[in-house]
Design a protein around this motif. Sequence first.
Motif: not given
Length: 381
Positions: A292-312
């Motif tokens: 699962v790909g994913g991202c987090n978007i704000g007004r000024e910053y973008a942080m891309f990370e796996p969409g299902c947040r498992h540490v493993g």
Amino acid sequence: MLFKVITRPTNVAAVKKVAVRSFASQSTTIPTPAPAEQKTINPKKYGGKYTVTLIPGDGVGQETAASLKDVFKAANVPVEFEQYDVSGLTSEDEALFQESLASLRRNKVGIKGTLFTPTSRLGHKSFNVTMRKDLDIYASLSLCKNIPGVQSRLSNVDIAIIRENTEGEYSGLEHQSVPGVVESLKIITRAKTERIARFAFDFAVKNNRKKVTAVHKANIMKLADGLFLRTCRDVAKEYEHHGIQFNDMIVDNTAMQLVSRPQQFDVMVMPNLYGNIVSNVGAGLIGGPGLVGGCNIGREYAMFEPGCRHVGMDLLNKNAANPTALLLSSVMMLRHLNLDEYASRISNAVYETIETGTARTVDMGGKDTTREFTAAVMAKL
């Protein structure tokens, strides 16, 4: 391609553009909330190369980040990483974590794995949540879609799960009134609900999606979730002329419907905690968190990370992790940086590797290691 790595010091005390979906067969546009006149959203670029903040994370983070760097190097991607080996396993990394935040403020764009958060009462606050709140990266997007070549119990799953990142149960406002009695505040505001609802409808409009479903528990939490639901309904009226259907569903019924008939869902929008749970269910529908790909978007910053947040943590140093989720997230990042040619090459290589069975990790029904899967993707480039 150059790498700048900032590791944990021995003495801790001393220390309107768009992104596009990572799937090769279908591009998905991610609305960027910043207004067109806001120029500060532009990522840093020096000598023809973008500088991106990289936080590998805990568990399988270092191994999947190594895969990412190898693939980028093989594809000659014009990106230089500023790497911060922050760990959530110890509170002593607070200083290094603050350095990584400063890096993200400079670069505007980052990519990360999941940082471990302790569950004990004396454990430090979540670095993952702190980053989203401090930088107001308020919109989380997880893309759950069947991948050709990966067997799953259900087919024709294609869901965009959008969650509000900065409030709800994750507000972090809790205290012990008296021994044995804890009060935790769930914060829902109209302003933040409006912007996440508009993000969801903008996403639907830009990607020809047909329906938006708001997930809630307004039958019990009549004020908090009631406000969320009423606000989503109000925003839905603004988009009626686009022909987008809107419906709402109680969260417990949502869980049942997801595992029985997920094809009914298109775009889903919900508060923080529900989104965390639903994205994990969605990952289970298509074959696991490593897809699962994913991202987090704000007004000024973008942080891309796996969409299902498992540490493993159980796969730590076993060379068995599936790097697909981080690679797909990086493809979304490359499109965000307008590096579409590189994004398409990597995306096609990943999907061809999986569909043809050239290499598959254990979670995809194969026997290949992380490094073997990475090498196969690099060969497909």
